[in-house]
Design a protein around this motif. Structure first.
Motif, PDB file in Angstrom:
ATOM      1  N   GLY A  89       8.041  10.571   9.169  1.00  9.03           N
ATOM      2  CA  GLY A  89       8.587  11.883   8.848  1.00  9.03           C
ATOM      3  C   GLY A  89       7.460  12.889   8.744  1.00  9.03           C
ATOM      4  O   GLY A  89       6.318  12.612   9.084  1.00  9.03           O
ATOM      5  N   ARG A  90       7.775  14.070   8.243  1.00  8.97           N
ATOM      6  CA  ARG A  90       6.740  15.107   8.103  1.00  8.97           C
ATOM      7  C   ARG A  90       5.719  14.763   7.028  1.00  8.97           C
ATOM      8  O   ARG A  90       4.541  15.060   7.162  1.00  8.97           O
ATOM      9  CB  ARG A  90       7.387  16.444   7.743  1.00  8.97           C
ATOM     10  N   GLU A  91       6.172  14.178   5.943  1.00  7.37           N
ATOM     11  CA  GLU A  91       5.306  13.947   4.779  1.00  7.37           C
ATOM     12  C   GLU A  91       4.817  12.506   4.641  1.00  7.37           C
ATOM     13  O   GLU A  91       3.831  12.267   3.961  1.00  7.37           O
ATOM     14  CB  GLU A  91       6.053  14.344   3.505  1.00  7.37           C
ATOM     15  N   ASN A  92       5.529  11.558   5.232  1.00  8.04           N
ATOM     16  CA  ASN A  92       5.135  10.170   5.009  1.00  8.04           C
ATOM     17  C   ASN A  92       5.579   9.273   6.166  1.00  8.04           C
ATOM     18  O   ASN A  92       6.296   9.703   7.067  1.00  8.04           O
ATOM     19  CB  ASN A  92       5.718   9.646   3.696  1.00  8.04           C
ATOM     20  N   ALA A  93       5.134   8.032   6.104  1.00  8.66           N
ATOM     21  CA  ALA A  93       5.534   7.004   7.062  1.00  8.66           C
ATOM     22  C   ALA A  93       5.974   5.775   6.271  1.00  8.66           C
ATOM     23  O   ALA A  93       5.449   5.493   5.193  1.00  8.66           O
ATOM     24  CB  ALA A  93       4.391   6.651   7.996  1.00  8.66           C
ATOM     25  N   PHE A  94       6.937   5.059   6.806  1.00  7.42           N
ATOM     26  CA  PHE A  94       7.457   3.845   6.190  1.00  7.42           C
ATOM     27  C   PHE A  94       7.315   2.729   7.215  1.00  7.42           C
ATOM     28  O   PHE A  94       7.777   2.866   8.349  1.00  7.42           O
ATOM     29  CB  PHE A  94       8.923   4.043   5.799  1.00  7.42           C
ATOM     30  N   ILE A  95       6.639   1.654   6.834  1.00  3.71           N
ATOM     31  CA  ILE A  95       6.402   0.530   7.735  1.00  3.71           C
ATOM     32  C   ILE A  95       6.956  -0.733   7.087  1.00  3.71           C
ATOM     33  O   ILE A  95       6.687  -1.010   5.920  1.00  3.71           O
ATOM     34  CB  ILE A  95       4.896   0.361   8.014  1.00  3.71           C
ATOM     35  N   GLU A 115       8.130 -10.615   3.815  1.00  2.00           N
ATOM     36  CA  GLU A 115       8.298  -9.225   4.227  1.00  2.00           C
ATOM     37  C   GLU A 115       7.323  -8.325   3.473  1.00  2.00           C
ATOM     38  O   GLU A 115       7.144  -8.467   2.270  1.00  2.00           O
ATOM     39  CB  GLU A 115       9.733  -8.784   3.949  1.00  2.00           C
ATOM     40  N   LEU A 116       6.705  -7.394   4.206  1.00  2.00           N
ATOM     41  CA  LEU A 116       5.857  -6.345   3.635  1.00  2.00           C
ATOM     42  C   LEU A 116       6.496  -5.004   3.925  1.00  2.00           C
ATOM     43  O   LEU A 116       6.920  -4.754   5.051  1.00  2.00           O
ATOM     44  CB  LEU A 116       4.465  -6.354   4.279  1.00  2.00           C
ATOM     45  N   ARG A 117       6.574  -4.139   2.911  1.00  2.00           N
ATOM     46  CA  ARG A 117       7.088  -2.781   3.081  1.00  2.00           C
ATOM     47  C   ARG A 117       6.046  -1.820   2.530  1.00  2.00           C
ATOM     48  O   ARG A 117       5.631  -1.951   1.382  1.00  2.00           O
ATOM     49  CB  ARG A 117       8.409  -2.620   2.334  1.00  2.00           C
ATOM     50  N   HIS A 118       5.612  -0.870   3.357  1.00  2.00           N
ATOM     51  CA  HIS A 118       4.596   0.094   2.933  1.00  2.00           C
ATOM     52  C   HIS A 118       5.135   1.510   3.104  1.00  2.00           C
ATOM     53  O   HIS A 118       5.649   1.860   4.162  1.00  2.00           O
ATOM     54  CB  HIS A 118       3.315  -0.069   3.750  1.00  2.00           C
ATOM     55  N   ASP A 119       5.011   2.306   2.058  1.00  2.00           N
ATOM     56  CA  ASP A 119       5.413   3.711   2.061  1.00  2.00           C
ATOM     57  C   ASP A 119       4.166   4.532   1.765  1.00  2.00           C
ATOM     58  O   ASP A 119       3.562   4.392   0.697  1.00  2.00           O
ATOM     59  CB  ASP A 119       6.492   3.954   1.007  1.00  2.00           C
ATOM     60  N   THR A 120       3.751   5.388   2.703  1.00  2.00           N
ATOM     61  CA  THR A 120       2.525   6.158   2.528  1.00  2.00           C
ATOM     62  C   THR A 120       2.643   7.211   1.431  1.00  2.00           C
ATOM     63  O   THR A 120       1.631   7.646   0.895  1.00  2.00           O
ATOM     64  CB  THR A 120       2.104   6.845   3.843  1.00  2.00           C
ATOM     65  N   ALA A 121       3.862   7.626   1.076  1.00  2.00           N
ATOM     66  CA  ALA A 121       4.039   8.635   0.026  1.00  2.00           C
ATOM     67  C   ALA A 121       4.271   8.007  -1.345  1.00  2.00           C
ATOM     68  O   ALA A 121       4.325   8.711  -2.345  1.00  2.00           O
ATOM     69  CB  ALA A 121       5.215   9.551   0.366  1.00  2.00           C
ATOM     70  N   GLY A 122       4.390   6.693  -1.416  1.00  2.00           N
ATOM     71  CA  GLY A 122       4.621   6.033  -2.694  1.00  2.00           C
ATOM     72  C   GLY A 122       3.409   6.100  -3.610  1.00  2.00           C
ATOM     73  O   GLY A 122       2.291   6.399  -3.179  1.00  2.00           O
ATOM     74  N   ASN A 123       3.605   5.858  -4.880  1.00  2.00           N
ATOM     75  CA  ASN A 123       2.535   5.810  -5.875  1.00  2.00           C
ATOM     76  C   ASN A 123       1.762   7.133  -5.939  1.00  2.00           C
ATOM     77  O   ASN A 123       0.534   7.150  -5.925  1.00  2.00           O
ATOM     78  CB  ASN A 123       1.600   4.637  -5.590  1.00  2.00           C
ATOM     79  N   GLY A 124       2.475   8.229  -5.926  1.00  2.00           N
ATOM     80  CA  GLY A 124       1.845   9.536  -6.043  1.00  2.00           C
ATOM     81  C   GLY A 124       1.047   9.951  -4.819  1.00  2.00           C
ATOM     82  O   GLY A 124       0.100  10.714  -4.925  1.00  2.00           O
ATOM     83  N   GLY A 125       1.405   9.446  -3.651  1.00  2.00           N
ATOM     84  CA  GLY A 125       0.712   9.806  -2.423  1.00  2.00           C
ATOM     85  C   GLY A 125      -0.402   8.858  -2.027  1.00  2.00           C
ATOM     86  O   GLY A 125      -0.999   8.993  -0.971  1.00  2.00           O
TER      87      GLY A 125
END
Length: 75
Positions: A22-28, A49-59
């Motif tokens: 998306g504009r603010e983050n990526a989800f893998i 399974e691994l899930r990573h959110d680039t906007a998680g944990n305050g960015g």
């Protein structure tokens, strides 16, 4: 993207990768699993399974991990 490889007559290795941007983050999301045929009606399924959110944990990014083992009976 989904990949799979037979490992002999009774086993199969599976890998699935999914990316959303998306504009603010990526989800893998990446899943690696093994399916094992124990008997014609019984199978053992295991995955990690691994899930990573680039906007998680305050960015700073956040990665969650999960694993499972299932025994399946088809009747």
């Amino acid at each position: 993207m989904r990949l799979s490889q037979r490992l002999g007559e009774r086993a199969e290795l599976n890998q699935q990768v999914r990316v959303e941007k998306g504009r603010e983050n990526a989800f893998i999301r990446q899943t690696v699993g093994v399916d094992l045929a124990l008997d014609p009606q019984w199978s053992l399924l295991g995955d990690f399974e691994l899930r990573h959110d680039t906007a998680g944990n305050g960015g700073e990014g956040r990665t969650d991990r999960e694993g499972s083992v299932r025994l399946r009976y088809a009747f």
